[in-house]
Design a protein around this motif. Structure first.
Motif: not given
Ligand SMILES: Nc1ncnc2c1ncn2[C@@H]1O[C@H](COP(=O)(O)OP(=O)(O)OP(=O)(O)O)[C@@H](O)[C@H]1O
Ligand SMILES: [Mg+2]
Lengths: 248, 266
Positions: B122-138
């Motif tokens: 979970i940490a790696a997956e969400i962390g990767t999403m965070k650094v690749s701007e996916e969380i920002d996009a959401l």
């Protein structure tokens, strides 16, 4: 209208944006150009409220974005879209599902209407073949176009583009540029475009701002920028190797 | 002298800043957990995501859980059995094993295994999403990352940790029975009879409560570290490591607290 008033932003004590002031008019295509690492992406992130500046004010249609509550930010963002430099697609959804995501999650339309809208936007961006593919199976340029499609399905009034044409072939670049223009003429969309590509900048821009070391060197029409007497601007827009900009 | 003072000054400032950051992060994690629980009103709408995460937590960890539980039961049985045989009490081994598995080892081991598998993922997956701007996009699409990403994981972990824990108790007892029978000469029916006597209602519901809380803590901490990841792949790695360490400590501490609430001296 988007107004940036005296924006300062630093990371770990290193100033990135220094007293940036800009006025972006409604319905205009405003292009920001500048060297790599000068804070163009940071500027867009500040406008969209993803990051707050250390000082200064950002007004979107008169409402203050920085420091606003989540509900105000949400309201402002509902009319805003951003095309990310990397595409920012969710990697466990197909391209089609990614594009449909904002509509599915915000449940404003029936499913058949969603499918129709998604297909229409994918076609517009030449991605109808890729609809069922996973983001890992498509190229960087396709990701960027899918990201744009995901923005377009929401019909935003303001679109922020972070290097929309970098990594695209010349034909696709022109196609995207025409599309950005079309959004302006047909729907009155306000666009802020960050780019390195001077040809795109001249084609798109109503006005261009040159960002250099965290400051706006010059802001004006493409003609004004082209004829600029500022040595840094002149060197940058003509891509000359000799001049005040040192690569190191 | 002034150099020394400056050194002390910097040391204090650094420690204070670190402490403030830790406290702030703890607050962030707690708010994250609370808002994820708040979003559980969307449980039905998000059922597909939740089931997917439950599949990840349960079915995908099934082999490792089976092996670990079986061998833990076998080890416990052998260690206890050898001692108990000294007093000719090896027939009671089922009772001892069942008590220790239901009260402590089941929830604890399910916590540990799920930290290593799900928490880290979970940490790696969400962390990767965070650094690749996916969380920002959401966020820019007005999709709450808490509702979209955190809630399904928290819900799935809250449901799956007790299930995994019950399964560990079952497999552990099986492994223990095997050893009791082959190494200690305890007949299966005697083992079973004593094991059932060691199965207390209280141990079961305390175990379920404990596992639920472990699941909530692990998922919330992992999501929080993921959401706060920075600096590319390096930041994701660091966030994942920190999330595993923090989850581990939290499971131990909260496990102790829950045990002392239910079993402590009044
Ligand atoms: N979250 C952050 N933490 C620390 N430093 C940051 C962060 N975001 C940006 N920076 C720094 O701010 C500066 C500007 O970054 P930015 O991404 O805006 O550049 P850019 O103009 O978009 O460049 P490019 O054209 O290469 O995309 C860089 O030096 C970068 O290291
Ligand atoms: Mg950039």
């Amino acid at each position: 209208m988007i107004e940036l008033i005296d924006i300062c932003k630093s990371f770990n004590g290193v100033p990135v944006l220094k007293n940036i002031s800009l006025k972006i008019r409604t319905g205009e295509i405003f292009v920001i150009i500048g060297m790599s690492g000068t804070g163009k992406t940071v500027t867009l992130r500040n406008i969209s409220g993803l990051e707050d500046p250390d000082s200064g004010e950002i007004l979107v249609n008169g409402t203050r974005m920085n420091g606003a509550s989540q509900s105000v930010k949400k309201k402002l963002r509902s009319m805003m879209g951003m095309v990310f430099q990397s595409g920012a697609l969710l990697n466990w959804l197909t391209v089609g599902q990614n594009v449909a995501l904002p509509l599915v999650e915000n449940k404003k339309l029936p499913q058949d209407k969603i499918d129709e809208t998604v297909m229409e936007k994918l076609k517009l961006l030449g991605l109808n073949q890729a609809s069922g593919k996973m983001p890992s199976e498509i190229s960087g340029g396709m990701k960027k176009r899918a990201c744009l499609a995901r923005v377009l399905v929401r019909n935003p009034d303001i679109i922020l583009y972070d290097e929309p044409t970098s990594g695209l072939d010349p034909v696709m670049s022109s196609h995207i540029n025409v599309l950005i223009k079309k959004m302006q003429t047909d729907f009155g969309v306000t666009s802020v475009v960050v780019t390195h590509d001077m040809e795109s900048a001249y084609f798109l821009a109503d006005r261009i701002a040159v960002l250099y070391k965290g400051e706006i060197l010059q802001c004006g029409t493409p003609a004004e920028i082209k004829e600029s007497s500022n040595p840094v601007v002149a060197q940058f827009v003509n891509g000359r190797i000799d001049g005040p900009i040192a690569v190191n | 002298m002034s150099k020394f003072l400056r050194y002390i000054n910097n040391l204090l400032a650094g420690t204070g800043a670190g402490l403030i950051a830790k406290i702030r992060f703890t607050g962030f994690t707690m708010l994250l957990l609370l808002s994820a629980i708040g979003y559980m009103k969307n449980f039905w709408g998000k059922r597909h995501d939740i089931i997917l995460q439950m599949y990840n937590a349960g079915v995908k960890t099934f082999p490792v859980v089976s092996v670990v539980a079986l061998f833990t039961g076998m080890i416990l049985s052998l260690q206890f059995g050898v001692e108990m045989r000294v007093f000719q009490q090896q027939n009671l081994i089922g009772h001892a094993i069942m008590v220790i598995l239901t009260r402590e080892m089941g929830p604890f081991m399910s916590g540990i295994i799920l930290i290593a598998s799900m928490g880290a993922a979970i940490a790696a997956e969400i962390g990767t999403m965070k650094v690749s701007e996916e969380i920002d996009a959401l966020e820019l699409m007005s999709i709450s990352p808490v509702k979209f990403l955190v809630m399904p994981r928290v819900a799935a972990m809250m449901i799956m940790t007790p299930i995994v824990s019950v399964y560990i108790i079952f497999m552990g007892s099986l492994g223990a029975a095997l050893i009791a029978n082959t190494q200690l000469g305890v007949p299966y029916n005697i083992y079973y009879f004593n094991a059932m006597k060691g199965l207390h209602m209280k141990a079961i519901y305390v175990g379920v409560i404990k596992s639920c809380i472990f699941g909530l803590l692990i998922s919330a901490v992992s999501c929080a570290y993921g959401l706060k990841a920075g600096n590319g792949a390096l930041g994701v790695g660091k966030g994942t490591r920190n999330s595993v360490v923090a989850s581990f400590i939290l499971v131990l501490i909260s496990g102790y607290i829950i045990t002392s609430i239910f079993y402590g001296q009044k």
